[in-house]
Every structure is written in structure tokens, then in C-alpha cells.
Design a protein around this motif. Structure first.
Motif, PDB file in Angstrom:
ATOM      1  N   ASP A   5       0.828  -1.200   0.000  1.00 53.90           N
ATOM      2  CA  ASP A   5       0.000   0.000   0.000  1.00 53.90           C
ATOM      3  C   ASP A   5       0.864   1.252   0.000  1.00 53.90           C
ATOM      4  N   LEU A  16      -5.752  10.592  -5.614  1.00 57.25           N
ATOM      5  CA  LEU A  16      -7.063  10.074  -5.238  1.00 57.25           C
ATOM      6  C   LEU A  16      -8.082  10.596  -6.229  1.00 57.25           C
ATOM      7  N   GLN A  95      -2.887   5.817   9.318  1.00 56.14           N
ATOM      8  CA  GLN A  95      -3.114   5.140   8.047  1.00 56.14           C
ATOM      9  C   GLN A  95      -4.132   5.893   7.203  1.00 56.14           C
ATOM     10  N   GLU A  96      -4.774   6.872   7.795  1.00 50.61           N
ATOM     11  CA  GLU A  96      -5.818   7.649   7.095  1.00 50.61           C
ATOM     12  C   GLU A  96      -5.352   9.088   6.923  1.00 50.61           C
ATOM     13  N   SER A  98      -5.736  11.261   4.435  1.00 50.34           N
ATOM     14  CA  SER A  98      -6.750  12.185   3.932  1.00 50.34           C
ATOM     15  C   SER A  98      -7.769  12.552   5.008  1.00 50.34           C
ATOM     16  N   LYS A  99      -8.332  11.543   5.668  1.00 48.22           N
ATOM     17  CA  LYS A  99      -9.337  11.809   6.700  1.00 48.22           C
ATOM     18  C   LYS A  99      -8.768  12.672   7.828  1.00 48.22           C
ATOM     19  N   GLN A 102      -6.917  16.345   5.741  1.00 46.00           N
ATOM     20  CA  GLN A 102      -7.595  17.211   4.779  1.00 46.00           C
ATOM     21  C   GLN A 102      -8.314  18.385   5.453  1.00 46.00           C
ATOM     22  N   ALA A 119      -3.310   4.082   0.615  1.00 45.86           N
ATOM     23  CA  ALA A 119      -4.576   4.138  -0.119  1.00 45.86           C
ATOM     24  C   ALA A 119      -5.406   5.352   0.276  1.00 45.86           C
ATOM     25  N   GLY A 120      -5.173   5.877   1.484  1.00 41.97           N
ATOM     26  CA  GLY A 120      -5.947   7.013   1.966  1.00 41.97           C
ATOM     27  C   GLY A 120      -5.208   8.331   1.874  1.00 41.97           C
ATOM     28  N   GLN A 121      -4.297   8.439   0.915  1.00 37.30           N
ATOM     29  CA  GLN A 121      -3.550   9.689   0.758  1.00 37.30           C
ATOM     30  C   GLN A 121      -4.449  10.807   0.216  1.00 37.30           C
TER      31      GLN A 121
END
Length: 471
Positions: A5, A16, A95-96, A98-99, A102, A119-121
Motif C-alpha cells: 500500500d 485520489l 493510516q488515514e 486524507s481523513k 484534509q 490508499a488514503g492519501q
């Protein structure tokens, strides 16, 4: 999350879905939460402090919590505070990305250093189009921390700057250096008396021999079939030259239908037609296919140089995994057999509105020191973009073969960056086409047509910012 990942962007920074760009409204270039606040975090530039770090300015670092872990970052942070002991560093991992971050980009309070990976970039296309990332030219021009007489730029491997540049502006530091090729067990080959094939005809003959021995020649990550696009595109580039990649990167009409791409697709289709792929591969994820390969159920697999570390828990002793370039199609290839794809990956950025922007750049200078790079390689068994930084570091068998392959490739190395510019194109559209192609549901012409239609859809989407890669 696992190492795949982290690194699965060729290398590189990824994208994304473009709607993320809309969430960054309000981002603009700047040096901090506001001008006055930014000025309080700026020190005086000098020969010993070329980036103007304020010695007591706090620094916030956010790391992607994936396969590399956090220890390498904590070591870099310790190196930073060794030089600036008054600076307090706030470290966190998630691991998140973006969440978690952002909303902070939107309200103008991002961290100073962000490892925007996984995966959450956060969508890089959106960040770039909103001018939300600080430029790194000043970093490149600064002297190396521990390589006398060289600037930071002078210490970097070829392509390290290119893969993090958008419209000629260097914005993203991709820290790891990854080789992509075909992997096999040198022990298995030695035991069976097999020799890795340098030409396509020899490869097909070897596949026939391997299958006759009761072993599947190939397996692949059927749930992420784009992994097989890597050797196919590499085969086309070696045949037609780097312009094949440039045309794809620049979303040119019929780039996927060039003579070189058609010839490469026809060649790889033989692997499918002759049933040289392990039964059930289309239903396997990356770890399952790699484990089947480690168990000797298949002889070849396409992957990047993170493979050895990712499979260390299940690889038999003495397996001796080895990377090799894709076979040459013939004497007419424009690049030699030894040419291999090498690219920078694992993206880091300093937000344009970082409070301690100078500190963020200095943190990168620490990462790009020979000491910082060697420590990273020791901890995670992965190469960095710092040239020669693996010298003196004891490397595992597979990574040693990567170093040798990159040395043999030399100036003939190549790469493509469409997957950096347009994440959706590789992750969704090309991925789907590869799934159909390598499972045998469509042929070469339909495969290339689907890839080109996907490219055209990106090119015609006015909501997606386009980038031009120089020839």
C-alpha cells in the motif's frame, strides 16, 4: 496496511479521486497560518543554516503508518533535534492521511511535514492545482548535510526530481528508490538447471520447460492486475524507446496503440494463450500470489523491490529471490536487455501553509543526508533516492540483486509517470483492462483499446488538471 500500500505508486506519489480537489478550496501558497505567524518561524540564513531554520521553532511531522513503520522517522527526527536541540518535534502516525489531514489543509493549519502515502492519501492533483504544496527548489540548491562539496540535488539518483515535479516545479519528495522487474528464485533455477532468458523467444521456451516440470511459469495479483501492466509497458519501452512512455504520460491520442505497445501486448498474450499462468491467479491478491510464488508454485512474478521485505515472514531459507529486467523482444529493441524501470516512490511534502516551512525543508535535508538515508535502509531494507547511500550497509539477498540490476541498467533506466499524474487511470481504468486481458477474457487489441479509452476519458475531463512531461 502493508508495504504494498505504501509503494504501489510506481514510484511515486499518487492521486485520489479528483473530487478531493474541491475539498481544498481555500488553500493557497503561503508560509504559515498567516504572514505574521510564518515570520516568527523563520530564522536567519547562514552558511551553516542555508534554509533559515529558527532553532527553537517547533516542528510537526505526520507519517503514514504502513509497512515502513515509524522508527525510521523517529531516527530522522532525532537527527534534526541533534542539530536544533531547542526544537520540539510533534510526531504522529496514521493510516488515514486524507481523513486526518484534509480538514487541516482546508482551515490552513497543516503539519510541517506530511508523508502523504497509502490508499488514503490526499489527492496530489488537487493539492497541486490548489497551490497547497511548497516548492522544493531551495532544498535542492542547499548544500548536502554530510557530502562535502555537493548540493542536495547533486546527491540524488536520476529521476528523483522528475517524478515529484508537476509542470516543471519540484513539489514532492519521493524518498524511496524502487526497481520494477521480473522476480525468480535463483535457488529454484540452480536446482533445476534453468537460466533466466534474455530474449522473448527464449522466455517462452523456458516457460514451456517450466510447465513441463509441473510448475506454473507465472502468477500475478489478480485482484490488482495492473502489476502485469508494468512488464508489458516495460517491454514496449525497451522496443520503441522512452518516447513510448512520454506519449502515455502526456495522454496523447492512440499512445496505447503504438506499434511498440501492440507488439508488446501480442507477446504477453502468449503467456495467457499457452496457459503459462497459475490456475486461480485471477482471484488472488498481491500477498496470496506472492506467497504462492514463494512456495514454488510459480517461477515468475512481476513486482517492485519492496517484495523481499513484504514476503520475509513466509520466504523459505535460501530462496534467494532475484530481480531481472524484462526479456528483449529482439535485436531491434532501442534499449538493451539490462535496461530496467527504476523510480522514486513514497511521497513526502511540506505544505505551503506549514508554520515551520524552513524546518520542514531542513527535515528533508536530514532525510537526504547520507547518514539519514543509510539509517533508513538499515531499518526497512529499502533503497533511497540518495546515490551511494547503500554502501557499507549489509543488504539482504534480494536487495543486493536490485542494486546490481540498477548498476547494470545505468543510464538506460526508464520510467513513466502517468500513474503519478492521474491515479485513476492506472488504479481503475488500466487495472480493469489488465484484469480482462490476463484472465483471457479479451485479446491484445481490446486490451489496448480499453486503455486508450480510459486515457481519452481523462484527457477530456476538464475537472482534472493536466500535466506535460518533457520528451
Amino acid at each position: 496496511m502493508n508495504r504494498r500500500d505504501i509503494l504501489r505508486r510506481s514510484a511515486a506519489a499518487g492521486l485520489l479521486a479528483t473530487p478531493a480537489a474541491g475539498l481544498l478550496t481555500g488553500c493557497a501558497t503561503g508560509g504559515g497560518g498567516d504572514k505574521n505567524d510564518a515570520e516568527t518561524y523563520q530564522g536567519t540564513k547562514s552558511a551553516d543554516n542555508p534554509l533559515g531554520v529558527k532553532e527553537d521553532a517547533p516542528l510537526e511531522v505526520v507519517i503514514f503508518g504502513g509497512g515502513f513503520g515509524e522508527e525510521y522517522a523517529k531516527a530522522h527526527e532525532a537527527m534534526y533535534t541533534e542539530k536544533y536541540p531547542k526544537a520540539k518535534i510533534k510526531h504522529s502516525s496514521t493510516q488515514e492521511i486524507s481523513k486526518t489531514l484534509q480538514p487541516r489543509f482546508v482551515d490552513g493549519t497543516p503539519p510541517d511535514v506530511v508523508n502523504n502515502s497509502g490508499a488514503g492519501q490526499i489527492d496530489f492533483n488537487g493539492l497541486v492545482s490548489q497551490n497547497a504544496i511548497a516548492g522544493l527548489d531551495e532544498l535542492l540548491a542547499a548544500p548536502s548535510l554530510d557530502v562535502p562539496g555537493k548540493t542536495v540535488r547533486d546527491t540524488l539518483l536520476p529521476g528523483a526530481v522528475e517524478v515529484g515535479s508537476y509542470d516543471g516545479k519540484f513539489l514532492v519528495l519521493n524518498y524511496t528508490y524502487t526497481a520494477y522487474g521480473i522476480w525468480y528464485s535463483s535457488k529454484l533455477f540452480a536446482d533445476r538447471g534453468w537460466t533466466y532468458a534474455k530474449t522473448w523467444d527464449e522466455h517462452i521456451a523456458l516457460c514451456k520447460q517450466i510447465k513441463a516440470a509441473g510448475i506454473a511459469p507465472w502468477t500475478y495479483a489478480g485482484l490488482h492486475p495492473r502489476y502485469m501492466s508494468w512488464p508489458l509497458i516495460a517491454t514496449a519501452i525497451k522496443l520503441g524507446g522512452p518516447s513510448v512512455a512520454t506519449a502515455i504520460d502526456n495522454l496523447e491520442p492512440n499512445a496505447w496503440k503504438s506499434d511498440s505497445m501492440r507488439t508488446a501486448a501480442d507477446a504477453w498474450h502468449q503467456i495467457v494463450k499457452d496457459k503459462y499462468i497459475l490456475d486461480g491467479s485471477s482471484g488472488l491478491d498481491h500477498k496470496q500470489s506472492q506467497t504462492a510464488w514463494c512456495q514454488g508454485k510459480a517461477a515468475f512474478i512481476s513486482c517492485g523491490s519492496w517484495l523481499e521485505s513484504e514476503q520475509k515472514d513466509v520466504t523459505p531459507a535460501g530462496f534467494n529471490m532475484t530481480i531481472a529486467p524484462t526479456p528483449s523482444l529482439g535485436s531491434g529493441d532501442k534499449l538493451p536487455f539490462e535496461a530496467i524501470r527504476g523510480t522514486a516512490g513514497e511521497p513526502f511534502m511540506v505544505p505551503a501553509k506549514a508554520r515551520n516551512l524552513a524546518g520542514g525543508l531542513e527535515y528533508f535535508r536530514t532525510m537526504l543526508s547520507k547518514k539519514g538515508a543509510q539509517d533508513f535502509t538499515r531499518k526497512v531494507a529499502s533503497l533511497t533516492v540518495v546515490a551511494g547511500a547503500s554502501e557499507g550497509v549489509e543488504l539482504p539477498y534480494g536487495l543486493n540483486t536490485v542494486v546490481k540490476a540498477l548498476d547494470a541498467s545505468g543510464a538506460n533506466g526508464f520510467n513513466w509517470v502517468y500513474n503519478n499524474y492521474y491515479r485513476k487511470l492506472e488504479r481503475n481504468l488500466v487495472d480493469a483492462a489488465c484484469g480482462e486481458f490476463f484472465s483471457g477474457r479479451i485479446g491484445p487489441a481490446e486490451f489496448l483499446d480499453q486503455c486508450q479509452k480510459g486515457t481519452d476519458s481523462i484527457a477530456q475531463d476538464s475537472s482534472i488538471k493536466k500535466y506535460k512531461r518533457a520528451a
